[in-house]
Design an enzyme around this catalytic site. Sequence first.
Site, mmCIF file in Angstrom:
data_model
loop_
_atom_site.group_PDB
_atom_site.id
_atom_site.type_symbol
_atom_site.label_atom_id
_atom_site.label_comp_id
_atom_site.label_asym_id
_atom_site.label_seq_id
_atom_site.Cartn_x
_atom_site.Cartn_y
_atom_site.Cartn_z
ATOM 1 N N ASP A 65 -21.217 16.649 115.218
ATOM 2 C CA ASP A 65 -20.961 15.812 116.392
ATOM 3 C C ASP A 65 -19.467 15.809 116.721
ATOM 4 O OD1 ASP A 65 -20.110 14.279 114.283
ATOM 5 O OD2 ASP A 65 -21.132 12.442 114.917
ATOM 6 N N SER A 66 -18.655 16.516 115.900
ATOM 7 C CA SER A 66 -17.267 16.794 116.282
ATOM 8 C C SER A 66 -17.228 17.504 117.629
ATOM 9 C CB SER A 66 -16.584 17.657 115.214
ATOM 10 O OG SER A 66 -17.398 18.767 114.873
ATOM 11 N N GLU B 187 -24.493 10.246 108.724
ATOM 12 C CA GLU B 187 -23.349 9.636 108.034
ATOM 13 C C GLU B 187 -23.741 8.313 107.387
ATOM 14 O OE1 GLU B 187 -19.987 9.246 110.655
ATOM 15 O OE2 GLU B 187 -19.944 11.393 111.109
ATOM 16 N N LYS C 138 -28.060 16.228 109.542
ATOM 17 C CA LYS C 138 -27.078 15.502 108.724
ATOM 18 C C LYS C 138 -26.851 14.137 109.351
ATOM 19 C CE LYS C 138 -22.445 16.544 108.823
ATOM 20 N NZ LYS C 138 -21.820 15.274 109.282
ATOM 21 N N GLU D 272 -15.958 13.698 102.798
ATOM 22 C CA GLU D 272 -14.822 13.902 103.709
ATOM 23 C C GLU D 272 -13.658 12.991 103.339
ATOM 24 O OE1 GLU D 272 -15.725 14.013 107.906
ATOM 25 O OE2 GLU D 272 -13.608 14.030 108.462
HETATM 26 O O1 KIV Z 1 -19.051 16.703 112.939
HETATM 27 C C1 KIV Z 1 -18.493 17.444 112.112
HETATM 28 O O2 KIV Z 1 -17.902 18.479 112.439
HETATM 29 C C2 KIV Z 1 -18.552 17.050 110.715
HETATM 30 C C3 KIV Z 1 -17.657 17.780 109.747
HETATM 31 C C4 KIV Z 1 -16.288 17.257 109.856
HETATM 32 C C5 KIV Z 1 -18.181 17.708 108.373
HETATM 33 O O3 KIV Z 1 -19.261 16.160 110.377
#
Ligand code: KIV
Length: 298
Positions: free
Chosen positions: A59-60, A130, A128, A197
């Site tokens: 989600d980056s 968080e 994934k 992280e």
């Molecule tokens: O969203 C992302 O790119 C991430 C990485 C920083 C692990 O969660």
Amino acid sequence: MSTRPRTPAPSTPAPGKLPLPELAEMKRRGDKISMVTAYDAPSALLADQAGVELILVGDSAAMVMLGHESTIPVTVDDMIFLTRSVTRAARRPLVIADLPFGSYEVSDEQAVANAIRLLKEGGADMVKLEGAGRMVSRVEAIADSNIGVIGHIGLTPQSAIKLGGFRAQGRTAKAALRLLDDALALEGAGASAIVLEAVPSEVATVISEALTIPTIGIGAGSGTDGQVLVWHDLLGLYDGPAPRFVKRYADLAGDIADALDRYVGDVRSGLFPEAQHTYAIPADELAEFQAGVAARRT
Ligand code: KIV
């Protein structure tokens, strides 16, 4: 009887795809796992060709692709669009799609429903999410639905405001022990790996040794079972300071800026295009065309 090949069940890996259990095997053998983010087909193809085991549609993307200030605004629909581009190109690596903020916090049912969308509509292999605490039950619900799921603890960008900003986590004994407990709880809930992280190296190493599933570090030192970097960080695709844990392997922003400067200069000066960049017309056809144009003028 139809000869059309049957569509594989969602739990059947596509031919050539890295089997998920191989990640735990790699940890057991001490082989390091490489993960990189990607958000489009050409990048996914390059990552696949480079031999990474995992591609994260993170989600980056909200920040590095969509121009937002944080990861909060990105939606499940955005993530599906990006994931679909990646899964069209990636063959061997497992493609993990992030569940974005707001897509799993409400209930286990919400988490499972959105994980299913990322698999069915985006073609992701896994998801994934968080956090720990209440999120452990989300991980359990997703894993119980036969969907591979990766946890993410330490600095969790979706809760950056609550954490007081993008800052390292687990820097007191108490906080480090809580991270260890969180990691064990996520493993117990059925996570297939955990992203750590911005966690001190010593803490990440202890957590990695305590788990049978692999840890993937970003700013967590060399004691984790694998590493992940954001595509734009790794390739230097933006100006300005990067987080401390980033190693830039290229300066593509500089290369792109230079190429664009030269292009604009060539267009303005008439140096581009040259003869080799244009199409020819046979001489007789050209003569006939010119005669036709002249006839219209009379
Ligand atoms: O969203 C992302 O790119 C991430 C990485 C920083 C692990 O969660």
